[in-house]
Design a protein around this motif. Structure first.
Motif, PDB file in Angstrom:
ATOM      1  N   LEU A 323       0.676  -1.205  -0.106  1.00 12.71           N
ATOM      2  CA  LEU A 323       0.075   0.300  -0.354  1.00 12.71           C
ATOM      3  C   LEU A 323       0.620   1.507   0.497  1.00 12.71           C
ATOM      4  CD1 LEU A 323      -2.745   1.817   0.635  1.00 12.71           C
ATOM      5  CD2 LEU A 323      -2.130   0.707   2.841  1.00 12.71           C
ATOM      6  N   VAL A 324       1.996   1.472   1.562  1.00  9.10           N
ATOM      7  CA  VAL A 324       2.897   2.637   1.066  1.00  9.10           C
ATOM      8  C   VAL A 324       4.009   2.587  -0.232  1.00  9.10           C
ATOM      9  CG1 VAL A 324       4.349   4.293   2.659  1.00  9.10           C
ATOM     10  CG2 VAL A 324       2.599   2.724   3.247  1.00  9.10           C
ATOM     11  N   ALA A 325       4.266   1.448  -0.489  1.00  7.43           N
ATOM     12  CA  ALA A 325       5.491   1.517  -1.710  1.00  7.43           C
ATOM     13  C   ALA A 325       4.209   1.995  -3.438  1.00  7.43           C
ATOM     14  CB  ALA A 325       6.015   0.364  -1.306  1.00  7.43           C
ATOM     15  N   GLY A 326       3.032   1.385  -3.450  1.00  6.38           N
ATOM     16  CA  GLY A 326       3.175   1.772  -4.777  1.00  6.38           C
ATOM     17  C   GLY A 326       1.533   2.141  -5.117  1.00  6.38           C
ATOM     18  N   ASP A 327       0.209   1.865  -3.995  1.00  7.81           N
ATOM     19  CA  ASP A 327      -0.738   2.981  -4.146  1.00  7.81           C
ATOM     20  C   ASP A 327      -0.549   4.415  -4.467  1.00  7.81           C
ATOM     21  OD1 ASP A 327      -3.717   3.647  -4.221  1.00  7.81           O
ATOM     22  OD2 ASP A 327      -4.030   1.222  -2.930  1.00  7.81           O
ATOM     23  N   PRO A 328      -1.269   4.560  -6.000  1.00  8.29           N
ATOM     24  CA  PRO A 328      -0.675   6.063  -5.729  1.00  8.29           C
ATOM     25  C   PRO A 328      -2.487   6.983  -4.731  1.00  8.29           C
ATOM     26  CG  PRO A 328      -2.586   5.211  -8.001  1.00  8.29           C
ATOM     27  CD  PRO A 328      -1.558   4.262  -6.268  1.00  8.29           C
ATOM     28  N   ARG A 329      -2.973   6.219  -3.582  1.00  9.10           N
ATOM     29  CA  ARG A 329      -3.949   7.049  -3.250  1.00  9.10           C
ATOM     30  C   ARG A 329      -2.625   6.597  -2.049  1.00  9.10           C
ATOM     31  NH1 ARG A 329      -8.499   2.277  -3.819  1.00  9.10           N
ATOM     32  NH2 ARG A 329      -7.007   1.404  -3.566  1.00  9.10           N
ATOM     33  N   CYS A 330      -2.401   6.305  -2.416  1.00  8.92           N
ATOM     34  CA  CYS A 330      -0.988   6.301  -0.002  1.00  8.92           C
ATOM     35  C   CYS A 330      -0.239   6.776  -0.791  1.00  8.92           C
ATOM     36  CB  CYS A 330      -0.996   5.486   0.442  1.00  8.92           C
ATOM     37  SG  CYS A 330      -0.192   5.117   2.360  1.00  8.92           S
ATOM     38  N   SER A 331      -0.422   7.932  -1.070  1.00  7.93           N
ATOM     39  CA  SER A 331       0.810   9.317  -1.606  1.00  7.93           C
ATOM     40  C   SER A 331       0.886  10.091  -1.636  1.00  7.93           C
ATOM     41  CB  SER A 331       1.454   9.020  -3.104  1.00  7.93           C
ATOM     42  OG  SER A 331       1.171   9.512  -3.784  1.00  7.93           O
ATOM     43  N   ALA A 332       1.978  10.772  -1.839  1.00 11.05           N
ATOM     44  CA  ALA A 332       1.812  12.451  -1.865  1.00 11.05           C
ATOM     45  C   ALA A 332       1.051  13.479  -2.685  1.00 11.05           C
ATOM     46  CB  ALA A 332       3.120  13.562  -2.015  1.00 11.05           C
ATOM     47  N   ALA A 333       0.933  12.403  -3.910  1.00 11.06           N
ATOM     48  CA  ALA A 333       0.032  12.836  -4.762  1.00 11.06           C
ATOM     49  C   ALA A 333      -1.638  13.224  -4.861  1.00 11.06           C
ATOM     50  CB  ALA A 333      -0.144  11.368  -5.715  1.00 11.06           C
ATOM     51  N   ASN A 334      -1.962  12.793  -3.412  1.00 11.27           N
ATOM     52  CA  ASN A 334      -3.430  12.546  -2.311  1.00 11.27           C
ATOM     53  C   ASN A 334      -3.927  13.496  -1.915  1.00 11.27           C
ATOM     54  OD1 ASN A 334      -5.737  12.426  -2.064  1.00 11.27           O
ATOM     55  ND2 ASN A 334      -5.941  10.418  -0.858  1.00 11.27           N
ATOM     56  N   PRO A 335      -4.553  14.788  -2.402  1.00  9.96           N
ATOM     57  CA  PRO A 335      -4.438  16.019  -1.590  1.00  9.96           C
ATOM     58  C   PRO A 335      -4.718  15.896  -0.275  1.00  9.96           C
ATOM     59  CG  PRO A 335      -5.392  16.844  -3.355  1.00  9.96           C
ATOM     60  CD  PRO A 335      -5.113  14.669  -2.723  1.00  9.96           C
ATOM     61  N   LEU A 336      -4.959  14.799   0.601  1.00  9.95           N
ATOM     62  CA  LEU A 336      -5.028  14.063   1.916  1.00  9.95           C
ATOM     63  C   LEU A 336      -3.557  13.686   2.829  1.00  9.95           C
ATOM     64  CD1 LEU A 336      -7.271  12.785   4.139  1.00  9.95           C
ATOM     65  CD2 LEU A 336      -6.116  10.553   3.150  1.00  9.95           C
ATOM     66  N   PHE A 337      -2.837  13.853   1.636  1.00  8.51           N
ATOM     67  CA  PHE A 337      -0.807  13.627   2.789  1.00  8.51           C
ATOM     68  C   PHE A 337      -0.707  14.540   2.413  1.00  8.51           C
ATOM     69  CE2 PHE A 337      -2.510   8.876   2.187  1.00  8.51           C
ATOM     70  CZ  PHE A 337      -2.741   8.468   3.212  1.00  8.51           C
ATOM     71  N   ALA A 338       0.636  15.035   3.291  1.00  9.08           N
ATOM     72  CA  ALA A 338       1.607  15.551   3.525  1.00  9.08           C
ATOM     73  C   ALA A 338       3.307  14.485   3.738  1.00  9.08           C
ATOM     74  CB  ALA A 338       1.560  16.935   4.028  1.00  9.08           C
ATOM     75  N   GLU A 339       4.483  15.011   3.070  1.00  5.11           N
ATOM     76  CA  GLU A 339       5.602  14.518   4.081  1.00  5.11           C
ATOM     77  C   GLU A 339       6.175  15.474   5.282  1.00  5.11           C
ATOM     78  OE1 GLU A 339       6.968  12.052   3.621  1.00  5.11           O
ATOM     79  OE2 GLU A 339       6.462  11.092   1.639  1.00  5.11           O
ATOM     80  N   VAL A 340       5.085  14.582   6.591  1.00  2.53           N
ATOM     81  CA  VAL A 340       5.498  15.762   7.780  1.00  2.53           C
ATOM     82  C   VAL A 340       7.122  14.988   8.786  1.00  2.53           C
ATOM     83  CG1 VAL A 340       5.175  16.757   9.868  1.00  2.53           C
ATOM     84  CG2 VAL A 340       3.366  16.289   7.613  1.00  2.53           C
ATOM     85  N   ASP A 341       8.162  16.003   8.725  1.00  2.00           N
ATOM     86  CA  ASP A 341       9.289  15.847   9.389  1.00  2.00           C
ATOM     87  C   ASP A 341       8.360  15.527  10.975  1.00  2.00           C
ATOM     88  OD1 ASP A 341      11.189  15.505   8.130  1.00  2.00           O
ATOM     89  OD2 ASP A 341      10.957  17.327   8.041  1.00  2.00           O
ATOM     90  N   HIS A 342       8.570  13.922  11.705  1.00  2.00           N
ATOM     91  CA  HIS A 342       7.987  14.414  13.589  1.00  2.00           C
ATOM     92  C   HIS A 342       9.453  14.089  14.053  1.00  2.00           C
ATOM     93  CE1 HIS A 342       3.566  13.064  12.895  1.00  2.00           C
ATOM     94  NE2 HIS A 342       4.650  13.032  11.011  1.00  2.00           N
ATOM     95  N   PRO A 343       9.687  15.043  15.007  1.00  2.00           N
ATOM     96  CA  PRO A 343      10.757  15.177  15.290  1.00  2.00           C
ATOM     97  C   PRO A 343      11.038  13.841  16.501  1.00  2.00           C
ATOM     98  CG  PRO A 343       9.491  17.388  15.559  1.00  2.00           C
ATOM     99  CD  PRO A 343       8.552  16.567  14.830  1.00  2.00           C
ATOM    100  N   GLY A 344      12.246  12.931  16.959  1.00  2.00           N
ATOM    101  CA  GLY A 344      12.193  12.045  16.858  1.00  2.00           C
ATOM    102  C   GLY A 344      11.597  10.658  16.743  1.00  2.00           C
ATOM    103  N   SER A 345      11.141  10.585  15.274  1.00  2.00           N
ATOM    104  CA  SER A 345      10.551   9.773  15.249  1.00  2.00           C
ATOM    105  C   SER A 345      10.646   9.488  13.484  1.00  2.00           C
ATOM    106  CB  SER A 345       9.007   9.395  14.251  1.00  2.00           C
ATOM    107  OG  SER A 345       8.308   9.458  15.896  1.00  2.00           O
ATOM    108  N   GLY A 346      11.445  10.815  12.153  1.00  2.00           N
ATOM    109  CA  GLY A 346      11.678  11.264  10.673  1.00  2.00           C
ATOM    110  C   GLY A 346      10.661  11.469  10.312  1.00  2.00           C
ATOM    111  N   ARG A 347      10.987  11.360   8.970  1.00  2.00           N
ATOM    112  CA  ARG A 347       9.530  11.876   7.724  1.00  2.00           C
ATOM    113  C   ARG A 347       8.690  10.660   7.331  1.00  2.00           C
ATOM    114  NH1 ARG A 347       9.799  16.828   5.607  1.00  2.00           N
ATOM    115  NH2 ARG A 347       9.128  17.102   2.917  1.00  2.00           N
ATOM    116  N   TYR A 348       7.036  11.268   7.101  1.00  2.00           N
ATOM    117  CA  TYR A 348       6.317  10.450   6.680  1.00  2.00           C
ATOM    118  C   TYR A 348       5.293  11.031   6.847  1.00  2.00           C
ATOM    119  CZ  TYR A 348       4.610   9.857  11.840  1.00  2.00           C
ATOM    120  OH  TYR A 348       4.299  10.175  13.164  1.00  2.00           O
ATOM    121  N   LEU A 349       4.665  10.245   5.057  1.00  2.00           N
ATOM    122  CA  LEU A 349       2.987  10.546   5.153  1.00  2.00           C
ATOM    123  C   LEU A 349       2.191  10.985   6.229  1.00  2.00           C
ATOM    124  CD1 LEU A 349       2.182   8.184   1.868  1.00  2.00           C
ATOM    125  CD2 LEU A 349       2.783  10.590   1.589  1.00  2.00           C
ATOM    126  N   THR A 350       2.338  12.353   6.090  1.00  2.00           N
ATOM    127  CA  THR A 350       0.638  11.908   7.391  1.00  2.00           C
ATOM    128  C   THR A 350      -0.717  13.125   7.165  1.00  2.00           C
ATOM    129  OG1 THR A 350       2.645  12.433   8.675  1.00  2.00           O
ATOM    130  CG2 THR A 350       0.903  13.711   9.591  1.00  2.00           C
TER     131      THR A 350
END
Length: 400
Positions: A323-350
Protein backbone atom coordinates in the motif's frame (compact mmCIF):
# COMPACT_ATOMS: atom_id res chain seq x y z
CA UNK A 1 -3.22 27.52 7.37
CA UNK A 2 -6.48 28.25 9.16
CA UNK A 3 -9.36 25.81 9.14
CA UNK A 4 -13.13 26.02 9.38
CA UNK A 5 -12.95 25.56 13.17
CA UNK A 6 -10.32 28.24 13.68
CA UNK A 7 -10.79 29.92 17.06
CA UNK A 8 -12.44 26.95 18.78
CA UNK A 9 -10.48 25.62 21.75
CA UNK A 10 -10.98 22.08 23.04
CA UNK A 11 -9.26 20.60 26.08
CA UNK A 12 -8.76 16.85 25.82
CA UNK A 13 -8.02 14.32 28.54
CA UNK A 14 -7.71 10.96 26.85
CA UNK A 15 -6.09 7.62 26.26
CA UNK A 16 -6.10 4.98 23.51
CA UNK A 17 -8.22 5.59 20.36
CA UNK A 18 -11.77 6.89 20.68
CA UNK A 19 -11.25 10.20 22.47
CA UNK A 20 -7.90 11.21 20.93
CA UNK A 21 -9.14 10.42 17.42
CA UNK A 22 -12.14 12.67 18.00
CA UNK A 23 -9.91 15.47 19.28
CA UNK A 24 -7.57 15.05 16.33
CA UNK A 25 -10.50 15.34 13.93
CA UNK A 26 -11.31 18.75 15.42
CA UNK A 27 -7.65 19.79 15.37
CA UNK A 28 -7.34 18.89 11.70
CA UNK A 29 -10.25 21.20 10.98
CA UNK A 30 -8.51 24.09 12.70
CA UNK A 31 -9.53 23.87 16.37
CA UNK A 32 -6.91 24.50 19.04
CA UNK A 33 -6.93 21.12 20.82
CA UNK A 34 -4.92 21.01 24.04
CA UNK A 35 -4.25 17.50 25.30
CA UNK A 36 -3.28 17.17 28.95
CA UNK A 37 -1.35 14.16 30.23
CA UNK A 38 0.12 13.09 33.51
CA UNK A 39 3.80 13.95 33.85
CA UNK A 40 5.70 11.23 32.01
CA UNK A 41 2.74 10.42 29.77
CA UNK A 42 -0.38 8.32 30.09
CA UNK A 43 -0.92 4.61 29.59
CA UNK A 44 -0.93 5.00 25.79
CA UNK A 45 2.31 6.98 25.52
CA UNK A 46 4.44 3.95 24.62
CA UNK A 47 1.88 1.82 22.82
CA UNK A 48 3.10 -0.16 19.80
CA UNK A 49 4.18 0.27 17.04
CA UNK A 50 7.38 1.92 18.25
CA UNK A 51 10.34 3.44 16.45
CA UNK A 52 13.77 1.91 17.24
CA UNK A 53 14.20 4.78 19.71
CA UNK A 54 11.00 3.80 21.50
CA UNK A 55 8.73 6.60 20.25
CA UNK A 56 5.12 5.50 19.79
CA UNK A 57 3.91 5.87 16.21
CA UNK A 58 0.47 4.99 17.56
CA UNK A 59 0.51 8.04 19.88
CA UNK A 60 1.86 10.26 17.10
CA UNK A 61 -0.82 9.09 14.71
CA UNK A 62 -3.66 10.01 17.08
CA UNK A 63 -2.37 13.38 18.26
CA UNK A 64 -1.34 15.29 15.15
CA UNK A 65 -1.92 19.01 15.25
CA UNK A 66 -2.63 19.22 19.00
CA UNK A 67 -0.85 21.07 21.75
CA UNK A 68 0.46 18.97 24.63
CA UNK A 69 0.80 19.82 28.29
CA UNK A 70 2.08 17.67 31.15
CA UNK A 71 0.37 18.24 34.48
CA UNK A 72 0.66 16.46 37.80
CA UNK A 73 -3.04 15.58 37.91
CA UNK A 74 -2.48 13.66 41.11
CA UNK A 75 -1.98 16.95 42.95
CA UNK A 76 -4.67 19.39 43.99
CA UNK A 77 -2.90 22.23 42.19
CA UNK A 78 -2.57 20.16 39.01
CA UNK A 79 -6.30 19.43 39.07
CA UNK A 80 -6.97 23.14 39.47
CA UNK A 81 -4.82 23.92 36.42
CA UNK A 82 -6.70 21.40 34.26
CA UNK A 83 -10.03 22.74 35.50
CA UNK A 84 -8.89 26.26 34.67
CA UNK A 85 -7.88 25.20 31.16
CA UNK A 86 -11.21 23.45 30.55
CA UNK A 87 -13.24 26.41 31.77
CA UNK A 88 -11.09 29.27 30.50
CA UNK A 89 -13.08 32.30 29.31
CA UNK A 90 -13.88 33.06 25.70
CA UNK A 91 -16.86 32.40 23.41
CA UNK A 92 -15.06 29.58 21.60
CA UNK A 93 -13.50 27.97 24.68
CA UNK A 94 -15.00 26.07 27.61
CA UNK A 95 -15.09 22.73 25.78
CA UNK A 96 -13.79 19.50 27.32
CA UNK A 97 -13.60 16.06 25.72
CA UNK A 98 -12.50 13.12 27.84
CA UNK A 99 -12.68 9.38 28.35
CA UNK A 100 -11.20 9.65 31.84
CA UNK A 101 -13.66 8.91 34.67
CA UNK A 102 -15.83 12.06 34.78
CA UNK A 103 -16.15 11.99 38.54
CA UNK A 104 -14.99 14.12 41.46
CA UNK A 105 -12.98 17.12 40.32
CA UNK A 106 -13.46 16.11 36.64
CA UNK A 107 -17.23 15.78 36.86
CA UNK A 108 -19.44 18.12 34.88
CA UNK A 109 -21.08 19.54 37.99
CA UNK A 110 -17.73 20.30 39.58
CA UNK A 111 -16.28 21.98 36.50
CA UNK A 112 -19.50 23.82 35.74
CA UNK A 113 -19.07 25.82 38.93
CA UNK A 114 -16.22 27.59 37.15
CA UNK A 115 -18.13 28.14 33.91
CA UNK A 116 -21.88 27.72 33.64
CA UNK A 117 -21.93 27.27 29.85
CA UNK A 118 -19.34 24.47 29.84
CA UNK A 119 -19.54 21.89 27.08
CA UNK A 120 -18.30 18.44 28.07
CA UNK A 121 -18.29 15.23 26.04
CA UNK A 122 -17.71 12.30 28.39
CA UNK A 123 -16.94 8.93 26.82
CA UNK A 124 -17.55 5.74 28.79
CA UNK A 125 -17.40 2.04 27.98
CA UNK A 126 -21.05 1.19 28.61
CA UNK A 127 -24.05 3.44 29.18
CA UNK A 128 -24.08 2.56 32.89
CA UNK A 129 -20.50 3.77 33.27
CA UNK A 130 -18.91 0.34 33.49
CA UNK A 131 -15.69 -0.45 31.66
CA UNK A 132 -15.47 -1.62 28.05
CA UNK A 133 -12.94 -1.30 25.26
CA UNK A 134 -13.23 -1.96 21.54
CA UNK A 135 -12.12 -5.56 21.91
CA UNK A 136 -14.72 -6.41 24.55
CA UNK A 137 -17.45 -4.56 22.68
CA UNK A 138 -16.56 -6.22 19.38
CA UNK A 139 -16.88 -9.72 20.78
CA UNK A 140 -20.38 -8.91 22.05
CA UNK A 141 -21.76 -7.45 18.81
CA UNK A 142 -22.00 -10.77 16.96
CA UNK A 143 -19.59 -10.02 14.13
CA UNK A 144 -16.90 -12.52 15.21
CA UNK A 145 -19.56 -15.22 14.72
CA UNK A 146 -20.28 -13.98 11.19
CA UNK A 147 -16.69 -13.55 10.05
CA UNK A 148 -14.52 -16.18 8.39
CA UNK A 149 -15.54 -19.82 8.07
CA UNK A 150 -15.20 -21.15 11.62
CA UNK A 151 -14.34 -20.27 15.20
CA UNK A 152 -14.48 -16.72 16.57
CA UNK A 153 -12.66 -14.28 14.28
CA UNK A 154 -11.92 -10.81 15.66
CA UNK A 155 -11.46 -7.84 13.36
CA UNK A 156 -8.06 -6.17 13.71
CA UNK A 157 -9.50 -2.71 12.98
CA UNK A 158 -10.78 -1.05 16.20
CA UNK A 159 -13.86 0.06 14.29
CA UNK A 160 -16.00 0.97 17.28
CA UNK A 161 -13.24 3.15 18.72
CA UNK A 162 -12.85 4.99 15.41
CA UNK A 163 -16.59 5.53 14.99
CA UNK A 164 -16.87 6.59 18.63
CA UNK A 165 -14.19 9.24 18.11
CA UNK A 166 -16.01 10.70 15.13
CA UNK A 167 -19.28 10.63 17.05
CA UNK A 168 -17.61 12.47 19.93
CA UNK A 169 -16.42 15.16 17.51
CA UNK A 170 -19.98 15.52 16.20
CA UNK A 171 -21.14 15.77 19.81
CA UNK A 172 -18.78 18.68 20.42
CA UNK A 173 -20.03 20.50 17.32
CA UNK A 174 -23.70 19.85 18.14
CA UNK A 175 -23.29 21.09 21.71
CA UNK A 176 -21.31 24.12 20.53
CA UNK A 177 -24.10 25.01 18.11
CA UNK A 178 -26.63 24.65 20.93
CA UNK A 179 -24.56 27.01 23.07
CA UNK A 180 -24.25 29.48 20.19
CA UNK A 181 -28.04 29.57 19.84
CA UNK A 182 -29.06 29.48 23.51
CA UNK A 183 -26.04 30.43 25.59
CA UNK A 184 -26.36 27.16 27.49
CA UNK A 185 -23.68 24.53 27.97
CA UNK A 186 -24.25 20.81 27.70
CA UNK A 187 -23.02 17.56 29.15
CA UNK A 188 -22.89 14.97 26.37
CA UNK A 189 -22.57 11.33 27.45
CA UNK A 190 -21.33 8.85 24.88
CA UNK A 191 -20.87 5.12 25.48
CA UNK A 192 -18.60 3.08 23.24
CA UNK A 193 -20.97 0.10 23.29
CA UNK A 194 -23.90 2.38 22.35
CA UNK A 195 -21.95 3.47 19.27
CA UNK A 196 -21.56 -0.18 18.28
CA UNK A 197 -25.18 -1.02 19.06
CA UNK A 198 -26.39 1.93 16.99
CA UNK A 199 -24.26 0.78 14.06
CA UNK A 200 -25.37 -2.86 14.08
CA UNK A 201 -28.97 -1.67 14.44
CA UNK A 202 -28.63 0.69 11.47
CA UNK A 203 -27.43 -2.23 9.38
CA UNK A 204 -30.47 -4.33 10.28
CA UNK A 205 -28.76 -6.89 12.49
CA UNK A 206 -30.79 -6.22 15.64
CA UNK A 207 -34.13 -6.28 13.80
CA UNK A 208 -33.06 -9.42 11.92
CA UNK A 209 -32.37 -11.25 15.17
CA UNK A 210 -35.43 -9.89 16.98
CA UNK A 211 -38.06 -10.16 14.26
CA UNK A 212 -36.80 -13.10 12.23
CA UNK A 213 -35.11 -15.05 14.99
CA UNK A 214 -32.30 -16.01 12.64
CA UNK A 215 -28.55 -16.13 13.03
CA UNK A 216 -26.83 -15.07 9.83
CA UNK A 217 -24.53 -17.86 8.59
CA UNK A 218 -20.82 -17.57 8.01
CA UNK A 219 -20.13 -17.05 4.34
CA UNK A 220 -16.38 -16.52 4.26
CA UNK A 221 -15.42 -13.80 1.81
CA UNK A 222 -18.74 -13.71 -0.02
CA UNK A 223 -20.74 -10.48 0.19
CA UNK A 224 -24.00 -10.99 2.07
CA UNK A 225 -27.09 -10.25 0.01
CA UNK A 226 -25.25 -9.40 -3.21
CA UNK A 227 -22.40 -10.61 -5.41
CA UNK A 228 -18.86 -10.12 -4.22
CA UNK A 229 -15.87 -12.28 -3.40
CA UNK A 230 -12.11 -12.64 -3.68
CA UNK A 231 -10.60 -14.40 -6.69
CA UNK A 232 -7.08 -15.61 -7.47
CA UNK A 233 -5.39 -14.63 -10.74
CA UNK A 234 -2.96 -16.55 -12.91
CA UNK A 235 0.08 -14.77 -11.44
CA UNK A 236 -0.93 -15.47 -7.83
CA UNK A 237 -2.40 -12.02 -7.26
CA UNK A 238 -5.78 -11.87 -5.55
CA UNK A 239 -8.57 -9.36 -6.21
CA UNK A 240 -11.96 -8.51 -4.77
CA UNK A 241 -14.81 -8.14 -7.27
CA UNK A 242 -18.12 -6.58 -6.24
CA UNK A 243 -21.37 -6.13 -8.17
CA UNK A 244 -23.96 -4.30 -6.09
CA UNK A 245 -25.73 -2.53 -8.96
CA UNK A 246 -27.16 -3.58 -12.29
CA UNK A 247 -24.47 -1.61 -14.11
CA UNK A 248 -21.66 -3.27 -12.19
CA UNK A 249 -23.20 -6.68 -12.79
CA UNK A 250 -23.68 -6.25 -16.54
CA UNK A 251 -20.11 -4.96 -16.77
CA UNK A 252 -18.79 -8.03 -14.98
CA UNK A 253 -20.79 -10.38 -17.18
CA UNK A 254 -19.45 -8.65 -20.30
CA UNK A 255 -15.85 -8.57 -19.07
CA UNK A 256 -15.87 -12.27 -18.20
CA UNK A 257 -17.82 -13.29 -21.30
CA UNK A 258 -20.33 -15.33 -19.30
CA UNK A 259 -23.61 -13.94 -20.65
CA UNK A 260 -24.70 -17.33 -22.01
CA UNK A 261 -23.99 -19.15 -18.76
CA UNK A 262 -25.76 -16.48 -16.74
CA UNK A 263 -28.81 -16.65 -19.02
CA UNK A 264 -28.92 -20.41 -18.50
CA UNK A 265 -28.91 -19.99 -14.73
CA UNK A 266 -31.71 -17.43 -14.93
CA UNK A 267 -33.77 -19.70 -17.16
CA UNK A 268 -33.26 -22.68 -14.86
CA UNK A 269 -33.97 -20.85 -11.59
CA UNK A 270 -36.42 -18.15 -12.63
CA UNK A 271 -34.24 -15.55 -10.94
CA UNK A 272 -33.25 -12.14 -12.32
CA UNK A 273 -29.53 -11.72 -11.76
CA UNK A 274 -29.42 -8.34 -13.49
CA UNK A 275 -32.09 -6.59 -11.49
CA UNK A 276 -31.92 -8.24 -8.06
CA UNK A 277 -28.94 -8.24 -5.69
CA UNK A 278 -30.43 -10.99 -3.57
CA UNK A 279 -30.83 -13.29 -6.56
CA UNK A 280 -27.13 -13.06 -7.34
CA UNK A 281 -26.41 -13.96 -3.73
CA UNK A 282 -28.77 -16.95 -3.86
CA UNK A 283 -26.90 -18.52 -6.75
CA UNK A 284 -23.39 -17.36 -5.86
CA UNK A 285 -22.21 -20.96 -5.86
CA UNK A 286 -23.11 -21.05 -9.56
CA UNK A 287 -21.63 -17.66 -10.41
CA UNK A 288 -18.39 -17.87 -8.43
CA UNK A 289 -16.89 -20.71 -10.52
CA UNK A 290 -17.58 -18.77 -13.74
CA UNK A 291 -15.71 -15.70 -12.51
CA UNK A 292 -13.01 -17.81 -10.86
CA UNK A 293 -12.32 -19.60 -14.14
CA UNK A 294 -11.96 -16.30 -16.00
CA UNK A 295 -9.63 -14.90 -13.31
CA UNK A 296 -7.48 -18.03 -13.23
CA UNK A 297 -6.53 -17.46 -16.87
CA UNK A 298 -5.48 -13.82 -16.51
CA UNK A 299 -2.70 -11.89 -14.84
CA UNK A 300 -3.38 -8.83 -12.73
CA UNK A 301 -2.55 -6.53 -15.63
CA UNK A 302 -4.83 -8.40 -18.01
CA UNK A 303 -7.70 -8.58 -15.54
CA UNK A 304 -7.34 -4.89 -14.64
CA UNK A 305 -7.52 -3.83 -18.27
CA UNK A 306 -10.66 -5.86 -18.96
CA UNK A 307 -12.47 -5.02 -15.73
CA UNK A 308 -11.73 -1.31 -16.02
CA UNK A 309 -12.87 -1.27 -19.64
CA UNK A 310 -16.28 -2.55 -18.55
CA UNK A 311 -16.65 -0.40 -15.43
CA UNK A 312 -16.41 -3.28 -12.97
CA UNK A 313 -15.91 -2.45 -9.30
CA UNK A 314 -12.82 -4.30 -8.09
CA UNK A 315 -9.73 -3.93 -5.92
CA UNK A 316 -6.39 -5.64 -5.42
CA UNK A 317 -5.41 -7.32 -2.18
CA UNK A 318 -2.17 -5.79 -0.97
CA UNK A 319 -0.09 -5.70 2.17
CA UNK A 320 0.57 -2.55 4.20
CA UNK A 321 4.06 -2.42 2.67
CA UNK A 322 2.59 -2.65 -0.83
CA UNK A 323 0.00 0.00 0.00
CA UNK A 324 2.68 2.48 1.02
CA UNK A 325 5.11 1.58 -1.73
CA UNK A 326 2.85 1.51 -4.75
CA UNK A 327 -0.72 2.75 -4.26
CA UNK A 328 -1.10 6.31 -5.60
CA UNK A 329 -3.92 6.92 -3.13
CA UNK A 330 -1.40 6.52 -0.32
CA UNK A 331 1.10 9.07 -1.58
CA UNK A 332 1.78 12.78 -1.72
CA UNK A 333 -0.19 12.82 -4.99
CA UNK A 334 -3.31 12.56 -2.84
CA UNK A 335 -4.17 15.95 -1.26
CA UNK A 336 -4.99 14.07 1.94
CA UNK A 337 -1.28 13.52 2.60
CA UNK A 338 1.79 15.62 3.20
CA UNK A 339 5.35 14.55 3.99
CA UNK A 340 5.84 15.74 7.56
CA UNK A 341 8.90 15.70 9.79
CA UNK A 342 8.05 14.21 13.18
CA UNK A 343 10.85 15.11 15.60
CA UNK A 344 12.32 11.97 17.06
CA UNK A 345 10.61 9.67 14.55
CA UNK A 346 11.38 10.84 11.04
CA UNK A 347 9.68 12.07 7.90
CA UNK A 348 6.65 10.16 6.70
CA UNK A 349 3.29 10.55 5.00
CA UNK A 350 0.84 12.24 7.34
CA UNK A 351 -2.87 12.69 6.57
CA UNK A 352 -4.89 15.79 7.21
CA UNK A 353 -8.67 15.80 7.51
CA UNK A 354 -10.39 13.65 4.86
CA UNK A 355 -13.14 16.27 4.63
CA UNK A 356 -12.36 18.41 1.59
CA UNK A 357 -12.78 22.16 1.93
CA UNK A 358 -11.43 24.88 -0.38
CA UNK A 359 -7.66 25.12 -0.25
CA UNK A 360 -7.67 28.24 1.90
CA UNK A 361 -9.51 26.28 4.62
CA UNK A 362 -7.23 23.23 4.61
CA UNK A 363 -5.05 22.69 7.67
CA UNK A 364 -1.48 21.48 7.36
CA UNK A 365 -1.55 18.14 9.21
CA UNK A 366 1.65 18.97 11.08
CA UNK A 367 3.47 16.61 13.41
CA UNK A 368 2.23 15.28 16.70
CA UNK A 369 3.61 17.26 19.62
CA UNK A 370 6.30 16.01 21.90
CA UNK A 371 4.81 15.12 25.25
CA UNK A 372 4.45 18.36 27.18
CA UNK A 373 5.87 20.44 24.34
CA UNK A 374 3.38 23.30 24.81
CA UNK A 375 3.07 23.29 28.59
CA UNK A 376 4.64 26.71 29.19
CA UNK A 377 3.00 28.20 26.10
CA UNK A 378 -0.49 27.08 27.19
CA UNK A 379 0.01 28.20 30.78
CA UNK A 380 0.93 31.65 29.48
CA UNK A 381 -1.52 32.24 26.63
CA UNK A 382 -4.57 30.40 28.02
CA UNK A 383 -4.25 30.91 31.76
CA UNK A 384 -2.26 34.15 31.62
CA UNK A 385 0.44 32.96 34.01
CA UNK A 386 3.67 34.91 34.18
CA UNK A 387 7.11 33.42 33.60
CA UNK A 388 7.92 33.39 37.34
CA UNK A 389 4.59 31.69 38.10
CA UNK A 390 5.26 29.04 35.47
CA UNK A 391 8.79 28.55 36.80
CA UNK A 392 7.42 27.98 40.30
CA UNK A 393 5.02 25.34 38.96
CA UNK A 394 7.99 23.58 37.36
CA UNK A 395 9.98 23.78 40.57
CA UNK A 396 7.14 22.14 42.52
CA UNK A 397 6.74 19.50 39.78
CA UNK A 398 3.15 20.51 39.08
CA UNK A 399 3.87 20.82 35.35
CA UNK A 400 6.58 19.50 33.05
Amino acid sequence: MSGVLEGMRVVEGSAFVACPSGGMTLAQLGADVIRFDAIGGGIDNHRWPLTPEGRSLYWEGLNKGKRSVQVNIGSAEGKELVAALATAPGPDAGILMTNFPATGWLSYDSLRRHRDDLIMVAITGNHDGSTAVDYTVNCAMGYPWLTGTGGTVNHVLPAWDIICGQTAAVGVLAAERHRFRTGQGRLVNLALSDVALAAVSMLGHVAEAQLLGTQRPRIGNDLYGAFGRDFELADGERIQIVAVSARQWTGLVAACGIAGEVAAVESETGLSLTSTDGDRYRVRDRINPMVARWCANRTLAEAAEALDAHGVCWGRYQSMLELVAGDPRCSAANPLFAEVDHPGSGRYLTPGAPLRFPADNMVDPGPAPRLGQHTDEVMADVLGLSAPEIARLHDRKIIA
